[in-house]
Design an enzyme around this catalytic site. Sequence first.
Site, PDB file in Angstrom:
ATOM      1  CD  GLU A 436      -3.238  -0.878   1.998  1.00 31.97           C
ATOM      2  OE1 GLU A 436      -3.055  -0.231   3.032  1.00 31.97           O
ATOM      3  OE2 GLU A 436      -4.301  -1.473   1.741  1.00 31.97           O
TER       4      GLU A 436
HETATM    5  C1  BMA Z   1      -4.971  -3.371   4.500  1.00 36.67           C
HETATM    6  C2  BMA Z   1      -3.801  -4.201   4.939  1.00 36.67           C
HETATM    7  C3  BMA Z   1      -3.470  -4.075   6.371  1.00 36.67           C
HETATM    8  C4  BMA Z   1      -4.677  -3.873   7.219  1.00 36.67           C
HETATM    9  C5  BMA Z   1      -5.947  -4.159   6.492  1.00 36.67           C
HETATM   10  C6  BMA Z   1      -7.174  -3.890   7.294  1.00 36.67           C
HETATM   11  O1  BMA Z   1      -4.650  -2.090   4.236  1.00 36.67           O
HETATM   12  O2  BMA Z   1      -2.731  -3.961   4.094  1.00 36.67           O
HETATM   13  O3  BMA Z   1      -2.564  -3.036   6.540  1.00 36.67           O
HETATM   14  O4  BMA Z   1      -4.583  -4.621   8.353  1.00 36.67           O
HETATM   15  O5  BMA Z   1      -6.012  -3.405   5.341  1.00 36.67           O
HETATM   16  O6  BMA Z   1      -7.336  -2.524   7.551  1.00 36.67           O
END
Ligand code: BMA
Length: 830
Positions: A436
């Site tokens: 991300e």
């Molecule tokens: C995404 C993942 C984690 C997180 C999840 C829930 O962004 O990459 O970083 O735990 O969502 O929010």
Amino acid sequence: VLYRPRYFEKIVIPAHRRKDDIMKKISLNGLWQMRAADDPVWIPAQIPGSVYSALLAAGRMEDPYYRDNELQACRLLDRDYVFERVFTVSAEEMSAPCHMLVFHGLDTLADIRLNGVLLGHADNMHRTWKFRADGILKEGENRLSLYFSSPNRYVAEEFKKTPAFGSTDCTQGFPLLRKAHCMFGWDWGPRLPDAGIWRDAELLCCDTARLDSVLIRQKHQDGAVTLSFRPDVETVENGSWTGIQVTVTSPEGKEYRSEGEDIRIDDPALWWPNGYGGQPLYQVSVSLMRDGRKLDDWHCRTGLRTMTVTREKDEYGESFAFTVNGVRIFAMGGDYIPEDNILQRVNPERTRRLIEDCRLANYNAIRVWGGGYYPDDWFYDACDEAGLIVWQDFMFACALYELTPAFEENIRAEFIDNIRRLRHHPALGLWCGNNEMEQGVSENWYDAPPAQRSAYIQMYEYIIPHVLRAEDPDAFYWPASPSSGGGLDEPNDPNRGDVHYWAVWHGNKPFTDYRNYFFRYVSEFGFQSFPCMKTVESFTLPEDRNIFSYVMEKHQRNNSANGKIMNYLSQTFLYPGDFDTLLYASQLLQAEAIRYGVEHWRRNRGRCMGAIYWQTNDCWPVASWASIDYFGRWKALHYYARRFFAPVLLSCQEEGTLSQDPNVNAEPYPLEKSARLNISNETTADKECEVSWSLRDPGGNIIRQGSETVTVPALSAKWLEKQDFSDEPLYDRYFSYTLRMDGQEISHGSVLFCAPKHFHFADPHLTCRKEGDELIITADAYARAVEITCGDQDVLFSDNCFDMDPGEKRIKLLRGDGEEFTVRSVWNIR
Ligand code: BMA
């Protein structure tokens, strides 16, 4: 049959990890002693292990997962700790030309001393640390001492010097230390930073040249596979070598030998992902030679396959599909996070159980998320055997980094260590730069300074690809998850690359919102639930068992998400009358949400080629997006996954109040009530399917029905004709559908046209009895999401949380056993 799948045989540590006898390895695992630096009292410490594992074993700390014990446990890492042991070296061992202390994992800030002499300093948990011991090592007793500095203090002090930007779910400053980010907390993880010698420690008595690793490249041509070998030799004092000898052994035991030249395999047994073929594995042994004398040995197990991601421009944008041996795969699976915050508790048996459970749920892929650590070898061994394509993130997540020369040197070494350790695994499908951060930078989530933002491009678009070109040139690299290919070019574009979709859950959109998107590959989308009662009991006192209690909220790390669960619950089910029913209802919500997405994307196979839900597992007992909880207990979602990831799936796109969201106060309002079935065939053979459906009243009486036989081509999804029921009553009709092949039930489900809370359920009077290793469930009315539990026993069922028409259903006990079984269904949510 060339290859007999051994996956479900008893758990074994693969033989190919045998120790060699050329070079002497003295294991330094086992009993050490540990103390806080400011405390003279030593306690025993088993290595691999950590501060927490030693304190727990010595009864000197409380279970950090119980109630809010995490708070005190976290403070324990404000201190420094010393680990020490004495080991003996014989005269013969001393006679080796070179001695090297090797630590396969140090967490994280450590000064390493041998016999009082400082050998060096470690500052990256993800690296293998090697220290030359010659000149300090002596025959007889040697004292090894590691001083670990507090990770809490380090990130706090460094943060004052260098502001670091990243997720606020973790301790401030976490990006400044190369340590699994989630050990500092996450939106599902506790802040338990720990420290210690978390992987094997050993002393190598070796020659001046040794084999660090071997790059094996595969060329697939005209039905044959040619293997080539590039040894990565480590030398000290200009250590020399003259060649290598290679032996490759096929699954049936056929041997191919060479003196380092290419090996051609004319009748290769190809490795396939789960569902597309077998997982035959070849043993490779390489010896490093000097003038006919063996200096060192190296072994691995590999599989023969081509693996890449196909990206082609098309009418929607650009495709994104794993392609294995030329076959485009619809990837199905979940995101994997560390299995435990106390790393010593992660072991081959436990990991293999988890991967077996993924295979049982028909996964063919898994994503190793970038906020943890690079898993142990046994994780990849299990994935090789189970046929799970591994999407491997590099360990960067939701953070920006200061790319100083020292940091660059540090991460380059980390990449080489891990690429060399993992590249031969046939399951390894893709390397991905980070989690991300392309999206984070392009949308300026963390408002970071320009230098950190430009370091983004440097790290993921220059440094990593550069290292990969040298170390794993045939692997597919993807700069970030999500990404559209890099360059900060709309990383989360729904029409290109992979997507993280969070409008359902974080964005509070209804489940039906999934249907508005035809992503090319979804690598994250998720929905939380509570773990089951037994798991909740493990960390609560009876008075804590209310989801808004202090302790339940300590075990919910996504801001006020228990309220979010209640919000979705209010849209779906009646208000649950007690705590345990609420836990069950939350799991059904989660399972329904993810089913809604996955079935939709599978129906759109071709345009969409992957549905990886967030997340497979937990690292402690907590409310989270996981489908398997910390204790390995399957939530409803995991049973649902076993059905919605089935190679042949019958699913239904219904139209009703959920999809149309009518203004119910404007009676009479127009509402389409219809059902359209779809068959997804994710196998490489055409399938002849007998499909039957029925429209029924709550008692299960058939109002209308139909059936047909349909041939569904391999690797495709086929729509059947839409059935319109708009003139039928809304709250008194459900639609039930079944797919059979050769008379055997393969897929079954049901849909409502209204929210379950408004459906006029009849009491199904569920019963359950045991006959041998089978359970027989009976219902005398429609029963939705029938859940079976077994008192204090953990039992794994062949099916659970399923829908039933009135009648009987037989299921098998796959693991565990018990006598007293309890059954309930959505009717009980009241
Ligand atoms: C995404 C993942 C984690 C997180 C999840 C829930 O962004 O990459 O970083 O735990 O969502 O929010």
